[in-house]
Design an enzyme around this catalytic site. Structure first.
Site, PDB file in Angstrom:
ATOM      1  N   LYS A  12     -27.244  51.252  -1.267  1.00  0.00           N
ATOM      2  CA  LYS A  12     -26.897  51.364  -2.686  1.00  0.00           C
ATOM      3  C   LYS A  12     -28.111  51.744  -3.556  1.00  0.00           C
ATOM      4  CE  LYS A  12     -23.017  48.118  -2.440  1.00  0.00           C
ATOM      5  NZ  LYS A  12     -22.329  47.012  -3.148  1.00  0.00           N
ATOM      6  N   TYR A  52     -13.918  52.601  -5.015  1.00  0.00           N
ATOM      7  CA  TYR A  52     -13.714  51.156  -5.141  1.00  0.00           C
ATOM      8  C   TYR A  52     -12.375  50.837  -5.806  1.00  0.00           C
ATOM      9  CZ  TYR A  52     -18.444  49.716  -3.687  1.00  0.00           C
ATOM     10  OH  TYR A  52     -19.592  49.441  -2.972  1.00  0.00           O
ATOM     11  N   ASN A 115     -26.413  44.404  -4.615  1.00  0.00           N
ATOM     12  CA  ASN A 115     -26.569  43.742  -3.313  1.00  0.00           C
ATOM     13  C   ASN A 115     -26.943  44.683  -2.173  1.00  0.00           C
ATOM     14  OD1 ASN A 115     -24.085  44.939  -3.064  1.00  0.00           O
ATOM     15  ND2 ASN A 115     -23.028  43.124  -2.328  1.00  0.00           N
ATOM     16  N   HIS A 118     -23.411  48.350   1.268  1.00  0.00           N
ATOM     17  CA  HIS A 118     -21.965  48.187   1.439  1.00  0.00           C
ATOM     18  C   HIS A 118     -21.614  48.487   2.889  1.00  0.00           C
ATOM     19  CE1 HIS A 118     -17.620  48.697   0.944  1.00  0.00           C
ATOM     20  NE2 HIS A 118     -17.758  49.763   1.697  1.00  0.00           N
ATOM     21  N   GLU A 129     -13.022  55.120   4.064  1.00  0.00           N
ATOM     22  CA  GLU A 129     -14.377  55.296   3.516  1.00  0.00           C
ATOM     23  C   GLU A 129     -15.133  56.426   4.218  1.00  0.00           C
ATOM     24  OE1 GLU A 129     -14.693  50.686   1.954  1.00  0.00           O
ATOM     25  OE2 GLU A 129     -16.011  51.334   3.572  1.00  0.00           O
TER      26      GLU A 129
END
Ligand code: CMP
Length: 141
Positions: A12, A52, A115, A118, A129
Site C-alpha cells: 500500500k 473495495y 496497514n 492487503h 482481485e
C-alpha cells in the site's frame, strides 16, 4: 496431493512511502511464494472504490479509498501451496496493534487504516482481485 494456489497482494501507499517494497518482497520469497506478476502503479479514487466495493457501507470506505489512491502501490500475483492463508499469516492482523511479531504489518503498518499491505481473504476474492489488476496474458504460464 498438494495443489498450488494463487493469491493477490498490494503493497500500500504507506509502505511504498517508507521504502519497504524490497523488504516486503524479500519476505514473500523467503516464505516460499513465487512471484507470477508484479507492477507499480497509481489508482484513482474511483478505481479504489471499485476494488473495495465490498466495504462500501463501512464508515472507513471514504478514507480507505482516499488513502489507496494517494500514491504509488505495488500489486503482485503470488503462487504457493495454501497461498491465501499463508499470506494472511505472513501479513499479520489487520490492526497492527494485534499483529504477531515477525509479521509484515507488525513491522510496517502504522494503524488499522494505514496497514502497509492487503491480501486476498478467500479463493473467490483472489480471483476477482487478480483479474482487477492483471490481464489474462500477464498470468498465463
Ligand atoms: P485490507 O486488508 O486492505 O482490507 C480492507 C481495509 O480497510 C483494511 O485492510 C484496512 O486498511 C481498512 N480497514 C479495515 N478496518 C478498518 C477500520 N476499523 N478503520 C479504518 N480502516 C479499516
Amino acid at each position: 496431493m498438494k495443489t498450488l494456489q494463487r493469491t493477490f497482494t498490494i503493497i500500500k501507499p504507506d509502505a511504498v512511502q517508507k521504502n519497504a517494497i524490497g523488504d516486503i518482497i524479500e519476505q514473500f520469497e523467503k516464505n516460499g511464494f513465487k512471484i507470477l506478476a508484479i507492477k507499480m502503479l497509481e489508482i484513482t479514487k474511483h478505481q479504489a472504490e471499485q476494488f473495495y466495493a465490498v466495504h462500501a457501507s463501512r464508515p472507513f470506505y471514504g478514507s480507505l479509498t482516499d488513502f489507496m489512491s494517494s500514491g504509488p502501490i505495488v500489486v503482485l500475483a503470488l503462487e504457493k501451496e495454501n497461498a491465501i492463508a499463508d499470506l494472511r499469516m505472513l501479513m499479520g492482523a489487520t490492526n497492527p496493534a494485534q499483529a504477531e511479531e515477525g509479521t509484515i504489518r507488525k513491522k510496517w503498518a502504522t494503524n488499522i487504516e494505514f496497514n502497509a499491505i492487503h491480501g486476498s481473504d478467500a479463493e473467490d476474492t483472489a480471483r476477482f482481485e487478480l483479474s482487477f489488476f492483471f490481464a489474462g496474458y500477464e498470468l498465463s504460464k
